[in-house]
Write a protein that holds these residues in place. Structure first.
Motif, PDB file in Angstrom:
ATOM      1  N   SER A 229       0.841  -1.219   0.000  1.00 47.42           N
ATOM      2  CA  SER A 229       0.000   0.000   0.000  1.00 47.42           C
ATOM      3  C   SER A 229       0.869   1.259   0.000  1.00 47.42           C
ATOM      4  O   SER A 229       1.943   1.306   0.627  1.00 47.42           O
ATOM      5  N   LEU A 230       0.398   2.300  -0.684  1.00 47.57           N
ATOM      6  CA  LEU A 230       1.052   3.604  -0.692  1.00 47.57           C
ATOM      7  C   LEU A 230       0.281   4.556   0.230  1.00 47.57           C
ATOM      8  O   LEU A 230      -0.880   4.306   0.587  1.00 47.57           O
ATOM      9  N   PRO A 231       0.916   5.633   0.636  1.00 44.07           N
ATOM     10  CA  PRO A 231       0.195   6.631   1.450  1.00 44.07           C
ATOM     11  C   PRO A 231      -1.083   7.088   0.728  1.00 44.07           C
ATOM     12  O   PRO A 231      -1.161   7.070  -0.506  1.00 44.07           O
ATOM     13  N   ALA A 232      -2.062   7.496   1.473  1.00 44.18           N
ATOM     14  CA  ALA A 232      -3.357   7.887   0.906  1.00 44.18           C
ATOM     15  C   ALA A 232      -3.214   8.981  -0.148  1.00 44.18           C
ATOM     16  O   ALA A 232      -3.947   9.010  -1.146  1.00 44.18           O
ATOM     17  N   LYS A 233      -2.297   9.919   0.033  1.00 39.58           N
ATOM     18  CA  LYS A 233      -2.091  11.000  -0.921  1.00 39.58           C
ATOM     19  C   LYS A 233      -1.251  10.581  -2.126  1.00 39.58           C
ATOM     20  O   LYS A 233      -1.029  11.373  -3.054  1.00 39.58           O
ATOM     21  N   GLY A 234      -0.775   9.315  -2.094  1.00 40.00           N
ATOM     22  CA  GLY A 234       0.077   8.832  -3.156  1.00 40.00           C
ATOM     23  C   GLY A 234       1.517   9.278  -2.999  1.00 40.00           C
ATOM     24  O   GLY A 234       1.902   9.911  -2.004  1.00 40.00           O
ATOM     25  N   VAL A 235       2.349   8.972  -3.965  1.00 41.31           N
ATOM     26  CA  VAL A 235       3.753   9.408  -3.973  1.00 41.31           C
ATOM     27  C   VAL A 235       4.073  10.056  -5.319  1.00 41.31           C
ATOM     28  O   VAL A 235       3.593   9.624  -6.377  1.00 41.31           O
ATOM     29  N   TYR A 236       4.918  11.078  -5.250  1.00 38.44           N
ATOM     30  CA  TYR A 236       5.294  11.790  -6.458  1.00 38.44           C
ATOM     31  C   TYR A 236       6.630  11.252  -6.948  1.00 38.44           C
ATOM     32  O   TYR A 236       7.563  11.081  -6.170  1.00 38.44           O
ATOM     33  N   TYR A 237       6.728  11.004  -8.247  1.00 34.99           N
ATOM     34  CA  TYR A 237       7.990  10.527  -8.830  1.00 34.99           C
ATOM     35  C   TYR A 237       8.185  11.193 -10.192  1.00 34.99           C
ATOM     36  O   TYR A 237       7.230  11.682 -10.827  1.00 34.99           O
ATOM     37  N   ASP A 238       9.419  11.183 -10.664  1.00 36.89           N
ATOM     38  CA  ASP A 238       9.727  11.709 -11.996  1.00 36.89           C
ATOM     39  C   ASP A 238      10.765  10.820 -12.668  1.00 36.89           C
ATOM     40  O   ASP A 238      11.031   9.692 -12.204  1.00 36.89           O
ATOM     41  N   SER A 239      11.393  11.318 -13.725  1.00 30.82           N
ATOM     42  CA  SER A 239      12.341  10.513 -14.503  1.00 30.82           C
ATOM     43  C   SER A 239      13.603  10.176 -13.727  1.00 30.82           C
ATOM     44  O   SER A 239      14.423   9.363 -14.167  1.00 30.82           O
ATOM     45  N   SER A 240      13.799  10.757 -12.568  1.00 38.13           N
ATOM     46  CA  SER A 240      14.968  10.461 -11.725  1.00 38.13           C
ATOM     47  C   SER A 240      14.773   9.181 -10.914  1.00 38.13           C
ATOM     48  O   SER A 240      15.686   8.765 -10.182  1.00 38.13           O
ATOM     49  N   LEU A 241      13.594   8.555 -11.035  1.00 35.96           N
ATOM     50  CA  LEU A 241      13.266   7.368 -10.240  1.00 35.96           C
ATOM     51  C   LEU A 241      14.365   6.307 -10.354  1.00 35.96           C
ATOM     52  O   LEU A 241      14.692   5.830 -11.451  1.00 35.96           O
ATOM     53  N   THR A 242      14.943   5.950  -9.208  1.00 39.29           N
ATOM     54  CA  THR A 242      16.057   4.985  -9.142  1.00 39.29           C
ATOM     55  C   THR A 242      15.895   4.148  -7.874  1.00 39.29           C
ATOM     56  O   THR A 242      15.390   4.640  -6.863  1.00 39.29           O
ATOM     57  N   VAL A 243      16.352   2.890  -7.928  1.00 36.84           N
ATOM     58  CA  VAL A 243      16.278   2.011  -6.754  1.00 36.84           C
ATOM     59  C   VAL A 243      17.677   1.523  -6.382  1.00 36.84           C
ATOM     60  O   VAL A 243      18.619   1.607  -7.187  1.00 36.84           O
ATOM     61  N   THR A 244      17.811   1.014  -5.161  1.00 38.25           N
ATOM     62  CA  THR A 244      19.052   0.371  -4.729  1.00 38.25           C
ATOM     63  C   THR A 244      18.890  -1.148  -4.848  1.00 38.25           C
ATOM     64  O   THR A 244      17.783  -1.661  -4.986  1.00 38.25           O
ATOM     65  N   TYR A 245      20.012  -1.847  -4.776  1.00 37.42           N
ATOM     66  CA  TYR A 245      19.975  -3.306  -4.641  1.00 37.42           C
ATOM     67  C   TYR A 245      19.410  -3.630  -3.258  1.00 37.42           C
ATOM     68  O   TYR A 245      19.413  -2.797  -2.349  1.00 37.42           O
ATOM     69  N   TRP A 246      18.921  -4.850  -3.115  1.00 39.89           N
ATOM     70  CA  TRP A 246      18.439  -5.292  -1.811  1.00 39.89           C
ATOM     71  C   TRP A 246      19.596  -5.282  -0.818  1.00 39.89           C
ATOM     72  O   TRP A 246      20.710  -5.730  -1.131  1.00 39.89           O
ATOM     73  N   GLN A 247      19.325  -4.786   0.387  1.00 39.10           N
ATOM     74  CA  GLN A 247      20.329  -4.660   1.431  1.00 39.10           C
ATOM     75  C   GLN A 247      19.909  -5.432   2.675  1.00 39.10           C
ATOM     76  O   GLN A 247      18.723  -5.601   2.957  1.00 39.10           O
ATOM     77  N   GLN A 248      20.913  -5.879   3.407  1.00 40.22           N
ATOM     78  CA  GLN A 248      20.651  -6.579   4.670  1.00 40.22           C
ATOM     79  C   GLN A 248      20.324  -5.583   5.789  1.00 40.22           C
ATOM     80  O   GLN A 248      19.636  -5.919   6.757  1.00 40.22           O
ATOM     81  N   ASP A 249      20.797  -4.351   5.638  1.00 41.97           N
ATOM     82  CA  ASP A 249      20.644  -3.347   6.685  1.00 41.97           C
ATOM     83  C   ASP A 249      19.838  -2.142   6.188  1.00 41.97           C
ATOM     84  O   ASP A 249      20.037  -1.671   5.061  1.00 41.97           O
ATOM     85  N   ARG A 250      18.936  -1.654   7.018  1.00 41.02           N
ATOM     86  CA  ARG A 250      18.077  -0.524   6.666  1.00 41.02           C
ATOM     87  C   ARG A 250      18.884   0.747   6.349  1.00 41.02           C
ATOM     88  O   ARG A 250      18.602   1.477   5.398  1.00 41.02           O
ATOM     89  N   ASP A 251      19.887   1.023   7.180  1.00 36.91           N
ATOM     90  CA  ASP A 251      20.685   2.224   6.986  1.00 36.91           C
ATOM     91  C   ASP A 251      21.428   2.217   5.648  1.00 36.91           C
ATOM     92  O   ASP A 251      21.611   3.248   5.013  1.00 36.91           O
ATOM     93  N   ASP A 252      21.890   1.009   5.237  1.00 40.63           N
ATOM     94  CA  ASP A 252      22.576   0.904   3.944  1.00 40.63           C
ATOM     95  C   ASP A 252      21.623   1.255   2.801  1.00 40.63           C
ATOM     96  O   ASP A 252      22.045   1.832   1.796  1.00 40.63           O
ATOM     97  N   ALA A 253      20.372   0.874   2.950  1.00 40.77           N
ATOM     98  CA  ALA A 253      19.392   1.165   1.901  1.00 40.77           C
ATOM     99  C   ALA A 253      19.113   2.662   1.787  1.00 40.77           C
ATOM    100  O   ALA A 253      18.766   3.142   0.695  1.00 40.77           O
ATOM    101  N   LEU A 254      19.238   3.396   2.873  1.00 41.28           N
ATOM    102  CA  LEU A 254      18.897   4.818   2.866  1.00 41.28           C
ATOM    103  C   LEU A 254      20.114   5.736   2.842  1.00 41.28           C
ATOM    104  O   LEU A 254      19.974   6.961   2.861  1.00 41.28           O
ATOM    105  N   SER A 255      21.322   5.158   2.839  1.00 38.84           N
ATOM    106  CA  SER A 255      22.524   5.984   2.849  1.00 38.84           C
ATOM    107  C   SER A 255      22.889   6.516   1.471  1.00 38.84           C
ATOM    108  O   SER A 255      23.774   7.349   1.320  1.00 38.84           O
ATOM    109  N   TRP A 256      22.208   6.062   0.460  1.00 36.13           N
ATOM    110  CA  TRP A 256      22.497   6.494  -0.916  1.00 36.13           C
ATOM    111  C   TRP A 256      21.602   7.660  -1.316  1.00 36.13           C
ATOM    112  O   TRP A 256      20.430   7.686  -0.975  1.00 36.13           O
TER     113      TRP A 256
END
Length: 256
Positions: A229-256
């Motif tokens: 589920s997404l937040p009720a207001k939705g999420v805004y994205y543009d052409s910069s949309l990028t993902v990380t590889y799967w990480q074992q640690d939460r901080d590693d996923a958000l440090s980029w």
């Protein structure tokens, strides 16, 4: 008176007869061996000297050993025993293998495959939440709800609403090993939704998100997808949309 003279021939005959008579008493030419063949005077072997009653070469301890004393089953039995021992020793250790160690190695690999599976929408719970820091980021959390360890391979394949393209992964976030989740454990991926400086194009607000999983080869099908589920207001994205590889640690996923 008339005197009869004896013929010399008759006298010689008489003497010969007397000589022959003397041979019968054991004192004549018989004793010298002149009147019998040489074979008649040869000494006979003592009992046991000719192999019929003693230890001659035809029995017992002769040059050819008795088969029953060394190989009761014949030469083939002895050869089979040697071959069996040699065959065992000649096999490489391990191998296996290949042999007994190979078979053991194959069983070990099978056991790993039987206890580890791919993480996907059928054996995990997936959540998506926006975060304050870093700016314009979202965090994906995948929790193993199954009874077996699962692997999160590569990176999530995201699709907002009906978008016709898939965001790329930031290669610098690739971990050294596959992210593996034991039952109850969680793995993470960070999502850059839009450029902070507004440089992205085609910005829009999404109301639905589908998360697809990859298999053990890049871009292969990893199984069931998830629709967090997404937040009720939705999420805004543009052409910069990028993902990380799967990480074992939460901080590693958000440090980029």
């Amino acid at each position: 008176m008339r005197i009869r003279r004896t013929s010399p021939l008759l006298a010689l005959t008489a003497l010969t007869a007397l000589a022959l008579t003397a041979c019968d008493n054991g004192t004549g030419v018989q004793d010298e061996g002149a009147s019998q063949p040489a074979s008649a005077t040869r000494a006979q072997p003592a009992p046991g000297a000719d192999g019929s009653t003693g230890t001659g070469t035809s029995t017992g301890t002769g040059a050819i050993p008795a088969k029953s004393t060394t190989d009761p089953k014949g030469s083939s039995g002895s050869t089979d025993s040697t071959a069996s021992t040699g065959g065992t020793g000649g096999k490489p250790a391990g191998g296996t293998g290949a042999g007994t160690s190979g078979k053991a190695s194959g069983k070990a690999n099978t056991a790993v495959g039987a206890t580890r599976v791919l993480c996907n929408g059928s054996n995990t719970a997936v959540t998506a939440q926006t975060v304050v820091r870093p700016l314009n980021h979202m965090l994906l959390t995948v929790t193993n709800t199954g009874s077996r360890t699962c692997d999160l391979t590569y990176y999530p394949v995201l699709r907002f609403d009906q978008m016709q393209w898939a965001p790329q992964a930031a290669e610098e976030t690739q971990p050294q090993a596959v992210t593996t989740l034991a039952p109850g454990e969680s793995g993470y991926a960070g999502v850059l939704l839009s450029a902070a400086d507004g440089s992205g194009d085609g910005g829009t607000t999404a109301r639905k998100l589908t998360v697809a999983f990859q298999g053990y080869t890049p871009n292969s099908d990893g199984g069931a997808s998830a629709t967090p589920s997404l937040p009720a207001k939705g999420v805004y994205y543009d052409s910069s949309l990028t993902v990380t590889y799967w990480q074992q640690d939460r901080d590693d996923a958000l440090s980029w």
